[in-house]
Design an enzyme around this catalytic site. Structure first.
Site, short mmCIF file in Angstrom:
data_model
loop_
_atom_site.label_atom_id
_atom_site.label_comp_id
_atom_site.label_asym_id
_atom_site.label_seq_id
_atom_site.Cartn_x
_atom_site.Cartn_y
_atom_site.Cartn_z
N PRO A 55 0.82 -1.23 0.00
CA PRO A 55 0.00 0.00 0.00
C PRO A 55 0.84 1.27 0.00
CG PRO A 55 -0.31 -1.26 2.04
CD PRO A 55 0.56 -2.08 1.16
N GLU A 108 3.77 -8.78 8.33
CA GLU A 108 3.66 -7.31 8.34
C GLU A 108 4.46 -6.67 7.22
OE1 GLU A 108 1.34 -6.20 10.41
OE2 GLU A 108 1.22 -8.32 11.01
N ARG A 114 -5.25 -8.55 -19.69
CA ARG A 114 -6.30 -8.16 -20.66
C ARG A 114 -5.86 -7.06 -21.62
NH1 ARG A 114 -11.33 -7.74 -19.07
NH2 ARG A 114 -11.71 -5.78 -20.09
N ASP A 149 -13.08 0.63 -23.29
CA ASP A 149 -13.07 2.06 -23.54
C ASP A 149 -13.11 2.92 -22.28
OD1 ASP A 149 -12.93 1.39 -26.12
OD2 ASP A 149 -14.99 1.94 -26.65
C1 9WO Z 1 1.52 -2.83 4.74
C2 9WO Z 1 1.48 -1.49 5.01
C3 9WO Z 1 0.60 -0.70 5.74
C4 9WO Z 1 0.82 0.67 5.81
C5 9WO Z 1 1.91 1.23 5.16
C6 9WO Z 1 2.79 0.42 4.43
C7 9WO Z 1 2.56 -0.93 4.37
N1 9WO Z 1 3.26 -1.89 3.73
C8 9WO Z 1 2.63 -3.04 3.94
C9 9WO Z 1 3.07 -4.28 3.38
O1 9WO Z 1 3.98 -4.34 2.59
N2 9WO Z 1 2.37 -5.36 3.77
C10 9WO Z 1 2.64 -6.71 3.32
C11 9WO Z 1 1.73 -7.08 2.18
C12 9WO Z 1 2.36 -7.68 4.43
C13 9WO Z 1 0.95 -7.58 4.94
C14 9WO Z 1 -0.03 -7.72 3.79
N3 9WO Z 1 0.36 -6.99 2.65
C15 9WO Z 1 -0.46 -6.17 1.99
C16 9WO Z 1 -0.28 -5.64 0.74
N4 9WO Z 1 -1.60 -5.71 2.48
N5 9WO Z 1 -2.17 -4.88 1.60
C17 9WO Z 1 -1.39 -4.83 0.53
C18 9WO Z 1 -1.67 -4.03 -0.60
C19 9WO Z 1 -0.86 -4.08 -1.71
C20 9WO Z 1 -1.15 -3.27 -2.80
N6 9WO Z 1 -2.21 -2.46 -2.78
C21 9WO Z 1 -3.02 -2.40 -1.73
C22 9WO Z 1 -2.76 -3.19 -0.61
#
Ligand code: 9WO
Length: 259
Positions: free
Chosen positions: A100, A127, A164, A179
């Site tokens: 994220p 984490e 896709r 589109d």
């Molecule tokens: C979690 C997180 C939270 C706040 C700020 C930075 C952060 N990095 C991560 C992270 O890398 N988390 C790992 C992947 C482990 C826990 C679950 N993960 C994850 C990836 N949760 N949500 C995502 C994600 C990835 C891409 N877009 C949206 C959410």
């Protein structure tokens, strides 16, 4: 079936490889794998762990709750994936971590990434990953401002979006629905049979057969929806004279409705 060349190779690093069956075995993406337009290889970092218990996670330095994915099994898996892609003739593999805190995925970013020959995607758990792994990461990508339980669903979301875009994946009918976003507006509403459903009628103009009227009605619907749900998209878009006129109409109609 026509034999086509592999256009995109994915190597996915995940502790839960079975999740990717949702992508490889179903629908449009499943067909792309079956047709060998895309190639998928799953690597479990656990297989690269060297200790007896196949450990892949550990506590964070400095304290605090939660566990992190250790650098060594991840980096070994990344290097194995790159080596495999290189042996397939892919010299410019890109390593992506789904997080994220990455750059937001957009239609444009998806288009750019779909032009790569090989992607190595890290779907992390716990984490997150040891910061030092980022020395092997080329891009951090987010699919939106929310936290999930792992990077697998974001990885699959991005992969679906890239697949896709590839030539030969969608048939002509399916391509037409691409589109939305390309023209910077949200898609207009659609109707199918029956003409009356629970006393709700299909808009008359769609039954008229007047293609110019239908085009204008749809464009106006698109503008209305974009103005209501995504004003940020309108602010970015260069409007045509026709679109500007329709948007003015919409705004006047809205003001009249609110009196
Ligand atoms: C979690 C997180 C939270 C706040 C700020 C930075 C952060 N990095 C991560 C992270 O890398 N988390 C790992 C992947 C482990 C826990 C679950 N993960 C994850 C990836 N949760 N949500 C995502 C994600 C990835 C891409 N877009 C949206 C959410």
């Amino acid at each position: 079936m026509k034999t086509s060349k592999v256009l995109l190779t994915f190597d996915i690093l995940t502790l839960m490889p079975e999740m990717f069956l949702a992508l490889s075995d179903y629908g449009v993406t499943g067909r792309a794998f079956k047709k060998k337009i895309v190639n998928l290889n799953l690597l479990n970092p656990r297989e690269f762990s060297t200790d007896l218990h196949k450990t892949v996670d550990d506590r964070t330095y400095g304290g605090g709750p939660g566990m992190l994915m250790m650098a060594d099994p991840l980096v070994k898996a990344i290097e194995a994936a790159k080596k495999r892609q290189s042996s397939l003739g892919i010299k410019d593999s890109k390593v992506i971590h789904m997080t994220p805190s990455g750059k937001l995925l957009s239609h444009n970013k998806a288009k750019e990434l779909s032009e790569c020959k090989g992607l190595v995607i890290i779907a992390s758990r716990y984490e997150g990953i040891d910061e030092r792994v980022n020395n092997w990461v080329d891009e951090e990508i987010s699919i939106g401002d929310y936290v999930l339980s792992g990077g697998e669903l974001p990885a699959m979301t991005m992969m679906d979006c890239l697949i896709r875009q590839l030539p030969g994946v969608l048939n002509d009918d399916e391509s037409a629905t691409q589109d939305s976003f390309v023209n910077g507006l949200l898609d207009h509403s659609h109707f199918t049979r029956p003409e009356i459903f629970k006393e709700m009628k299909v808009p008359e103009v769609l039954l008229s057969g007047n293609h110019e009227k239908i085009r204008l009605w749809r464009l106006k619907e698109s503008l209305k929806l974009t103005w209501r749900n995504r004003p940020d998209l309108l602010a970015e878009k260069l409007l045509t004279k026709e679109e500007t006129r329709l948007l003015e109409e919409i705004q006047i109609e809205q003001e009249q409705d609110s009196i």
